[in-house]
Design a protein around this motif. Structure first.
Motif, PDB file in Angstrom:
ATOM      1  N   PHE A  71       0.751  -1.129   0.127  1.00  0.00           N
ATOM      2  CA  PHE A  71      -0.074   0.002   0.117  1.00  0.00           C
ATOM      3  C   PHE A  71       0.795   1.270  -0.256  1.00  0.00           C
ATOM      4  O   PHE A  71       1.910   1.429   0.844  1.00  0.00           O
ATOM      5  N   ARG A  72       0.639   1.950  -0.959  1.00  0.00           N
ATOM      6  CA  ARG A  72       1.519   3.303  -1.094  1.00  0.00           C
ATOM      7  C   ARG A  72       1.105   4.147   0.005  1.00  0.00           C
ATOM      8  O   ARG A  72      -0.156   4.286   0.507  1.00  0.00           O
ATOM      9  N   SER A  73       1.815   5.008   0.524  1.00  0.00           N
ATOM     10  CA  SER A  73       1.725   6.095   1.778  1.00  0.00           C
ATOM     11  C   SER A  73       1.302   7.203   0.714  1.00  0.00           C
ATOM     12  O   SER A  73       1.685   7.480  -0.225  1.00  0.00           O
ATOM     13  N   ASP A 112       2.303   8.631  -3.300  1.00  0.00           N
ATOM     14  CA  ASP A 112       1.515   8.616  -4.023  1.00  0.00           C
ATOM     15  C   ASP A 112       0.743   9.778  -4.756  1.00  0.00           C
ATOM     16  O   ASP A 112      -0.057  10.549  -4.059  1.00  0.00           O
ATOM     17  N   PHE A 113       0.991  10.168  -5.781  1.00  0.00           N
ATOM     18  CA  PHE A 113       0.776  11.476  -6.483  1.00  0.00           C
ATOM     19  C   PHE A 113      -0.852  11.554  -6.857  1.00  0.00           C
ATOM     20  O   PHE A 113      -1.416  12.382  -6.822  1.00  0.00           O
ATOM     21  N   VAL A 114      -1.270  10.638  -7.075  1.00  0.00           N
ATOM     22  CA  VAL A 114      -2.600  10.457  -7.423  1.00  0.00           C
ATOM     23  C   VAL A 114      -3.503  10.727  -6.053  1.00  0.00           C
ATOM     24  O   VAL A 114      -4.378  11.501  -6.246  1.00  0.00           O
ATOM     25  N   GLN A 133      -2.314  12.468  -3.633  1.00  0.00           N
ATOM     26  CA  GLN A 133      -2.101  14.026  -3.432  1.00  0.00           C
ATOM     27  C   GLN A 133      -3.179  14.672  -4.241  1.00  0.00           C
ATOM     28  O   GLN A 133      -3.595  15.732  -3.829  1.00  0.00           O
ATOM     29  N   ALA A 134      -3.045  14.386  -5.433  1.00  0.00           N
ATOM     30  CA  ALA A 134      -3.941  15.218  -6.541  1.00  0.00           C
ATOM     31  C   ALA A 134      -5.535  15.147  -6.031  1.00  0.00           C
ATOM     32  O   ALA A 134      -6.187  16.157  -6.124  1.00  0.00           O
ATOM     33  N   LEU A 135      -5.855  14.046  -5.645  1.00  0.00           N
ATOM     34  CA  LEU A 135      -7.337  13.926  -4.922  1.00  0.00           C
ATOM     35  C   LEU A 135      -7.456  15.004  -3.929  1.00  0.00           C
ATOM     36  O   LEU A 135      -8.536  15.187  -3.773  1.00  0.00           O
TER      37      LEU A 135
END
Ligand SMILES: Nc1nc2c(ncn2[C@@H]2O[C@H](COP(=O)(O)OP(=O)(O)O)[C@@H](O)[C@H]2O)c(=O)[nH]1
Ligand SMILES: Nc1nc2c(ncn2[C@@H]2O[C@H](COP(=O)(O)OP(=O)(O)O)[C@@H](O)[C@H]2O)c(=O)[nH]1
Ligand SMILES: [Mn+2]
Ligand SMILES: [Mn+2]
Ligand SMILES: [Mn+2]
Ligand SMILES: [Mn+2]
Lengths: 253, 253
Positions: free
Chosen positions: A233-235, A239-241, A243-245
């Protein structure tokens, strides 16, 4: 590689011993991998719930109100409350609830199921699925890796597929770093999430409906001589996605 | 369900007939599914390239300059140019290039490979992988579904896994809508991307390295009596993650 479902598993009840339910029905062999649908792990662990167990907070009412407005269907604020209580972060609030569970998995509605729940309204995911996998593994008379699976959707592609949410006795991934391709170059695709690939393979034979096949054995497959990694599981930092969300707001047009 | 790699496939060259290469080495049976790694489809279709074929635009230089700065490593603007030419949309520009290919797949660097490329610098994805699948299928003496696969990463979870990028002779997904769960409720998880699950299963035996196993047969698996859907790649309108990424800017901290 052989992938087959174990037949004859009954409706699973709180307190059931999944290792025993499995070994009464299949002779495991050395090298097998055992895949268990989270739905029966949750049932065995008593993770069923009724909506009344979730008295609503103002936040849950706000979320459910907004989702009702967007969908044009009445959404139950008690369900939103259940999702909030299962989650450490709301990744998306609308047009559906996407959250991070306490154990790091990101899924719609915190992975709470409203199908195949037995008599209950809701089936919550196991609290710590890798610990569930370890408990099942410890109960087996033959030591094989155990993977707890769920079905969930993903960005960019329609539809759902099987994923791993817990595992024990195997690394989550094959790490190809430092290995070579056919032409002697060092590899760029470095980490292959074999537990997810195994979960996808299992889902092909389990299905999503009333087949009653929550347990799958993968036989004659080898992890092979590779490095391993347990990081699945990415922290949020990596995790740029995600962050974007965080900065994004759903707006109806 | 049995999943096995076809052994003895040679290094694939432009113009090679993949159907023939396969059928010389395995007796396909009715009901099989044939999975072919995009790497050999691309090789057979002459989709190799050298960096010199991509004279750089100012946009590619800007992108490569920014990626070099972020990574602290010199990034080749010709590679950025190749990615741009393969893409219809840049979904993310930094800290890596995530783009939509012409056929709808979203992947890092438009899925261009720099490993297992034979003598070439680059291996581009097949132009229209579902048409490639149809051509391979048409060349087989026994009619079985064909899936063209690739390996790629995903948000929320570390690592890569096998995915389908083209398919023919099977729907992409099982549509469970209208079907019932064990308790008689209508199903919520409605669409199961079986081509992706098949690709993940195949990847477990193909690997990412020098095994030389680009072709996999899935035997004794049934799609079953379900509706089908061919919708695999989300369009931007239905993809909130893609929308969120449009408004997002990578910032180093
Ligand atoms: N035998 C048996 N099968 C079950 C039970 N609960 C679910 N299943 C089956 O397990 C498989 C996976 O069910 P699903 O609801 O998709 O579980 P999930 O993917 O873990 O959320 C399906 O074949 C269901 O019919 C149970 O208590 N007993
Ligand atoms: N026999 C053979 N194997 C290949 C060739 N190219 C790649 N492979 C193998 O195909 C498998 C998948 O390779 P990979 O580079 O991961 O392909 P991709 O996932 O389609 O990008 C690995 O087992 C490679 O060793 C080829 O030309 N001939
Ligand atoms: Mn579930
Ligand atoms: Mn499922
Ligand atoms: Mn590739
Ligand atoms: Mn690969």
């Amino acid at each position: 590689m052989n992938v087959f479902a174990v037949s004859g598993i009954p409706e699973v009840e709180p307190g059931d011993d999944i290792a025993a339910l499995v070994e009464e029905r299949v002779d495991l062999e050395p090298g097998d991998v055992l895949l268990v649908a989270s739905t029966i792990v949750s049932k065995a662990e008593g993770r069923t719930a009724t909506l009344d167990e979730f008295p609503t907070s103002p936040r849950a009412e706000e979320i459910a109100g907004r989702l009702s407005e967007i969908s044009g269907e009445e959404k139950d604020p008690r369900f939103a409350q259940a999702v909030l209580e299962e989650s450490t972060e709301l990744v998306m609030e609308a047009p559906f609830l996407l959250t991070a569970t306490r154990f790091g998995h990101i899924g719609v509605n915190a992975g709470i199921d409203r199908s195949n729940t037995g008599d209950a309204d809701l089936l919550l995911l196991p609290k710590r699925p890798s610990e569930s996998a370890a408990r099942i593994r410890a109960g087996l008379s033959l030591d094989v890796p155990v993977v707890v699976t769920d079905t969930c959707g993903r960005p960019f592609r329609h539809g759902q597929r099987g994923v791993a949410i817990g595992w024990d006795g195997t690394p989550a991934s094959r790490d190809w770093r430092g290995e070579r391709d056919r032409d002697g170059h060092e590899l760029e695709v470095t980490v292959e999430s074999v537990v997810d690939e195994l979960a996808s393979a299992a889902n092909l034979v389990s299905g999503e409906g009333d087949d009653g096949l929550p347990v799958v054995v993968v036989r004659d497959w080898e992890f092979g001589d590779h490095g391993g990694s347990d990081n699945l599981f990415r922290s949020v930092e990596g995790d740029f996605v995600r962050q974007a969300l965080r900065g994004w707001e759903f707006a109806r047009d």
